[in-house]
Design an enzyme around this catalytic site. Structure first.
Site, short mmCIF file in Angstrom:
data_model
loop_
_atom_site.label_atom_id
_atom_site.label_comp_id
_atom_site.label_asym_id
_atom_site.label_seq_id
_atom_site.Cartn_x
_atom_site.Cartn_y
_atom_site.Cartn_z
N CYS A 63 0.81 -1.22 0.00
CA CYS A 63 0.00 0.00 0.00
C CYS A 63 0.84 1.27 0.00
CB CYS A 63 -0.95 0.01 1.19
SG CYS A 63 -2.02 -1.43 1.24
N HIS A 65 -3.15 7.23 3.07
CA HIS A 65 -3.57 5.94 2.54
C HIS A 65 -4.95 5.62 3.11
CE1 HIS A 65 -3.89 1.85 1.44
NE2 HIS A 65 -3.58 1.35 2.62
N ASN A 98 -10.18 0.00 0.60
CA ASN A 98 -8.72 0.08 0.53
C ASN A 98 -8.26 -0.43 -0.84
OD1 ASN A 98 -5.97 -0.26 0.77
ND2 ASN A 98 -6.06 -1.23 2.79
O1 UT7 Z 1 -3.39 -1.21 3.78
C1 UT7 Z 1 -3.10 -1.95 4.91
C2 UT7 Z 1 -4.09 -3.06 5.01
N1 UT7 Z 1 -4.57 -3.39 6.28
C3 UT7 Z 1 -5.15 -2.58 7.18
O2 UT7 Z 1 -5.19 -1.40 7.06
C4 UT7 Z 1 -5.81 -3.24 8.34
C5 UT7 Z 1 -5.58 -2.55 9.64
N2 UT7 Z 1 -6.48 -3.11 10.62
C6 UT7 Z 1 -7.77 -2.70 10.69
O3 UT7 Z 1 -8.21 -1.81 9.96
C7 UT7 Z 1 -8.63 -3.30 11.77
O4 UT7 Z 1 -7.83 -4.03 12.64
C8 UT7 Z 1 -9.76 -4.23 11.21
C9 UT7 Z 1 -10.79 -3.37 10.47
C10 UT7 Z 1 -9.17 -5.26 10.26
C11 UT7 Z 1 -10.45 -4.91 12.36
O5 UT7 Z 1 -11.02 -3.97 13.24
P1 UT7 Z 1 -10.78 -4.06 14.82
O6 UT7 Z 1 -11.59 -3.02 15.44
O7 UT7 Z 1 -9.29 -4.05 15.01
O8 UT7 Z 1 -11.41 -5.45 15.15
P2 UT7 Z 1 -10.69 -6.70 15.82
O9 UT7 Z 1 -9.69 -7.29 14.89
O10 UT7 Z 1 -10.25 -6.28 17.18
O11 UT7 Z 1 -11.90 -7.67 15.92
C12 UT7 Z 1 -13.05 -7.38 16.72
C13 UT7 Z 1 -14.07 -8.49 16.48
C14 UT7 Z 1 -13.47 -9.88 16.47
O12 UT7 Z 1 -14.37 -10.74 17.15
P3 UT7 Z 1 -14.08 -11.20 18.67
O13 UT7 Z 1 -12.73 -11.86 18.64
O14 UT7 Z 1 -14.08 -9.92 19.45
O15 UT7 Z 1 -15.21 -12.10 18.95
C15 UT7 Z 1 -13.42 -10.25 15.01
O16 UT7 Z 1 -13.51 -11.63 14.78
O17 UT7 Z 1 -14.67 -8.31 15.20
C16 UT7 Z 1 -14.65 -9.54 14.48
N3 UT7 Z 1 -14.59 -9.27 13.06
C17 UT7 Z 1 -15.70 -9.04 12.34
N4 UT7 Z 1 -17.00 -8.98 12.67
C18 UT7 Z 1 -17.89 -8.69 11.70
C19 UT7 Z 1 -13.53 -9.21 12.24
N5 UT7 Z 1 -13.91 -8.92 10.99
C20 UT7 Z 1 -15.26 -8.81 11.01
C21 UT7 Z 1 -16.25 -8.53 10.05
N6 UT7 Z 1 -17.52 -8.47 10.44
N7 UT7 Z 1 -15.94 -8.28 8.76
#
Ligand code: UT7
Length: 314
Positions: A113, A239, A269
């Site tokens: 990215c 980004h 993204n």
């Molecule tokens: O260009 C670089 C590319 N990557 C990025 O920029 C990613 C950077 N990371 C992020 O943007 C965030 O970490 C995410 C958007 C990927 C995730 O958001 P978060 O607020 O950090 O959520 P989390 O990983 O802490 O997960 C919270 C919960 C989890 O469930 P439990 O373990 O609390 O039961 C996940 O399994 O949300 C769950 N989860 C979802 N729920 C519904 C993860 N993805 C999803 C989804 N829909 N799509």
């Protein structure tokens, strides 16, 4: 030292819009979760017959037109992408053929990215050193082809598109004032395309932690490198990965919400295409104007980061 700036911008996004609601029907997710945690409302997904080079070519032609430059005046083509049509030849060579400019050098650059920022800085070096005059820099991605559409951790985040700029010498005091590039290979495992599946896998939390630390830090540091303070910054083009990460960078620069690009809502993204796509969009809507100091900042797989402080205009 020469002043190197952007003399033209162009973009392309596929016409097919995929909303959060549509993903909700396919995955264990909700439209609300996606919007709240990422800011994304919809993304563009390219059709089967449109690959990364096809989008790159359209964006490049638009940038050339915007710069009032003929393709024959180009000296170098750089394409930032992680989703090339082929492992080789490069997307840049396919673009070169389509633009009808034989013999000029063309290459792809891989920094995920952050690729567009790396490519702009690379292009600048060739102009600074009097090697080339006009450099076409493209960020183009068909990310949808490396997504496991059954994995909610990644499927909701990404989209397809392309953005392009023409780099050239600009008048005194304008153009790129400073840049910063960086990488931390210890985080390589946190965001990668698995060799066996060819799908993106990501440790979202780790990448998030890295991004909310690195993106604000790099934004501020490049402003200081330019000999400016955050009060001098008119607009931020970060980004487009997650609205919460964008907010962290915006807050560090002390900017109002209307002084930052948030095209992530409409494009998701788009990896290396996200910064030039956002830049194009802000210029089109008149939010970035002649003489404005802007900061472009990216982060991504590698892990990598990079920022550019630029005074807009020719
Ligand atoms: O260009 C670089 C590319 N990557 C990025 O920029 C990613 C950077 N990371 C992020 O943007 C965030 O970490 C995410 C958007 C990927 C995730 O958001 P978060 O607020 O950090 O959520 P989390 O990983 O802490 O997960 C919270 C919960 C989890 O469930 P439990 O373990 O609390 O039961 C996940 O399994 O949300 C769950 N989860 C979802 N729920 C519904 C993860 N993805 C999803 C989804 N829909 N799509």
């Amino acid at each position: 030292m020469k002043c190197v700036g952007i003399i033209g911008v162009g973009s392309y996004v596929p016409t097919n819009i995929v909303s959060n609601r549509e993903l909700e029907a396919e995955l264990d997710t909700s439209s609300e979760w996606i919007r709240q945690r990422t800011g994304i409302e919809e993304r563009r997904i390219a059709s089967e017959d449109m690959d990364t080079s096809d989008m790159a070519i359209i964006a490049a032609k638009n940038a050339l037109r915007n710069a009032s430059l003929d393709a024959s005046q180009l000296d170098l083509i750089l394409v930032a992408t992680t989703t090339p049509d082929f492992l080789f030849p490069s997307v840049a060579c396919i673009v070169q053929e389509a633009l009808g400019v034989p013999n000029i050098p063309a290459m792809d650059l891989s920094a995920a990215c952050t690729g567009f920022v790396y490519a702009v800085v690379t292009g600048k070096q060739f102009i600074d050193s009097n090697t080339y005059k006009n450099v076409l820099v493209i960020g183009s991605e068909k990310f949808s082809k490396i997504i496991d559409w059954s994995d909610r951790n990644t499927a909701v985040l990404f989209g397809d598109g392309a953005g392009a700029v023409i780099l050239s010498e600009v008048s005194e005091g304008k153009g790129i004032l400073a840049f910063e590039l960086g990488a931390d290979g210890t985080g390589a495992k946190d965001l990668l395309v698995d060799n066996k599946t060819n799908f993106v896998t990501m440790n979202g939390r780790e990448v998030f932690k890295f991004a909310v630390r690195q993106m604000p830090e790099s934004s501020l540091s490049v402003v200081h490198k330019a000999g400016l303070t955050k009060e001098d910054v008119d607009f931020l083009v970060p980004h487009q990965a997650n609205i919460r990460i964008i907010d962290a960078a915006r807050e560090r620069l002390g900017l109002d919400k209307n002084k930052v690009s948030t095209t992530v809502t409409k494009h998701g993204n788009t990896s290396a295409a996200s910064i030039p796509l956002a830049l194009f969009s802000e210029i089109e809507s008149g939010k970035i104007n002649d003489g404005d100091v802007i900061v472009m900042v990216g982060f991504g797989g590698g892990l990598t980061w990079g920022s550019i402080c630029l005074k807009w205009g020719k």
